[in-house]
Design an enzyme around this catalytic site. Sequence first.
Site, short mmCIF file in Angstrom:
data_model
loop_
_atom_site.label_atom_id
_atom_site.label_comp_id
_atom_site.label_asym_id
_atom_site.label_seq_id
_atom_site.Cartn_x
_atom_site.Cartn_y
_atom_site.Cartn_z
N THR A 216 19.80 15.83 -7.09
CA THR A 216 20.39 15.21 -8.28
C THR A 216 19.36 14.97 -9.38
OG1 THR A 216 22.12 14.17 -7.00
CG2 THR A 216 21.63 13.15 -9.09
N ASP B 25 20.81 21.92 -3.79
CA ASP B 25 21.35 20.63 -3.38
C ASP B 25 20.85 20.47 -1.95
OD1 ASP B 25 23.24 18.76 -2.11
OD2 ASP B 25 24.37 18.95 -3.98
N SER B 26 20.32 19.31 -1.62
CA SER B 26 19.69 19.20 -0.30
C SER B 26 20.71 19.29 0.84
CB SER B 26 18.86 17.92 -0.19
OG SER B 26 19.68 16.79 -0.04
N SER B 27 22.00 19.22 0.53
CA SER B 27 23.01 19.44 1.57
C SER B 27 22.93 20.86 2.10
CB SER B 27 24.42 19.20 1.01
OG SER B 27 24.50 17.90 0.51
N THR C 258 18.84 13.56 -2.29
CA THR C 258 18.88 12.37 -1.42
C THR C 258 19.70 12.58 -0.15
OG1 THR C 258 20.80 11.45 -2.58
CG2 THR C 258 18.62 10.81 -3.39
N ASP C 259 20.64 13.54 -0.18
CA ASP C 259 21.55 13.66 0.97
C ASP C 259 20.83 13.90 2.30
OD1 ASP C 259 23.74 13.19 -0.58
OD2 ASP C 259 24.36 15.28 -0.76
N1 ASP Z 1 23.78 16.18 -3.25
C1 ASP Z 1 22.50 15.75 -3.80
C2 ASP Z 1 21.39 16.34 -2.96
O1 ASP Z 1 21.16 15.88 -1.88
C3 ASP Z 1 22.43 14.27 -3.83
C4 ASP Z 1 21.19 13.69 -4.49
O2 ASP Z 1 20.18 14.32 -4.68
O3 ASP Z 1 21.22 12.47 -4.79
O4 ASP Z 1 20.76 17.29 -3.36
#
Ligand code: ASP
Length: 371
Positions: free
Chosen positions: A14, A85-87, A117-118
């Site tokens: 994000t 996206d870290s997902s 953050t994910d």
């Molecule tokens: N979906 C995002 C990720 O993990 C969420 C984030 O970065 O806050 O890349």
Amino acid sequence: MIEKRILVIYTGGTFGMLKNEKGVLVPQKNIEHRVIRKLSQLHDNEYWEKRLAKTDRQEYLALPDGKDTDVKVLYKILEYDELKDSSDFMTDDWIKIARDIKKYYMDYDGFVVLHGTDTMAYGASILSFMLETVGKTVVLTGAQVPIFQPRSDGNNNILCALLIAATQYIPEITVFFGCKLFRGTRVKKVSNTRIYAFDSPNFPALLEAKTTIDVDPKMLLHVSVPNECILHDRLCTKIYLLKVTPTITPAIIRAVFEGMEGIVLETYGNGNIPIKRKEIYAEIERAVKNNVLVVNVTQCVNGMVHGKPLYETGLLLLECGVVPAYDMTSEAAQAKLSYVLSKTELSYAEKVELMKTNIRGELHNPHLGVK
Ligand code: ASP
């Protein structure tokens, strides 16, 4: 003025996202020139023009002077070709980050990894195990609100992460978010809306950014380590997580355990499972007999699975060789299992022993009496 150099590895998340034509957030390229160089809080352009622009250091950005340090913090952004996206992260993504830290280790004084953050808690744990020795500060950070937005938390997160990496000696993998720095093996994402998105429920934060930023050396895993980077860049991917819930069946257990070398079993409370349905337990016992390394982690956010069960519903697991995870987070237990199982030179018994031993500050085994 002494200059410190930090490498910022931008992997996506994000922090650097904008909405696409479908109205959903996707990672953006070139955040350095599109945003960061324009933010006076993150880049001292006057210093850059005077001291860096016409030199071989023109690719660096410079933090503005502040009361936090007398050193000039220079940083370079290494933007990955494929931002994610870290997902979407898989083990290979963290192996790449770890290899880059190793590759550039001697060129920089510290490292910041911009990460979604994910899966940041998974990444921080995995990197903690893979980087077996690291003598410099490594800080993972990101944002809940993109850096393109006026109210982004990314500004403060990257600023504090850079200052910590440049001025604090914390030779381990950490996560900075909100106002706290957490140990990589202890951190969890606890909110998808709050600016304070991370916490470390079983272990205090390593430091809090207050009016000053200072780490208490007592919080550190190592007060001093050799200034070298020892990397173990293999991970076992035949591991998975199974959460025990009231509708669990032997067929579910069989399906999840199929082809796996290790399983993190997320159990109730103190490490309990249903025991009146004997077939549930029998299925797990069968897997352990077939040398699947099963680790027992509590579903509770806070607390531990002891080596001495409190309830009858926890005893059977221990008796059949399921390994208590003590107070490890589920993320740390999965990362550690991947790491330990990749040590093919170890016997099954040695792997079990390693899972129970604190190696990166990830667990407290009260039966050993040491923190
Ligand atoms: N979906 C995002 C990720 O993990 C969420 C984030 O970065 O806050 O890349």
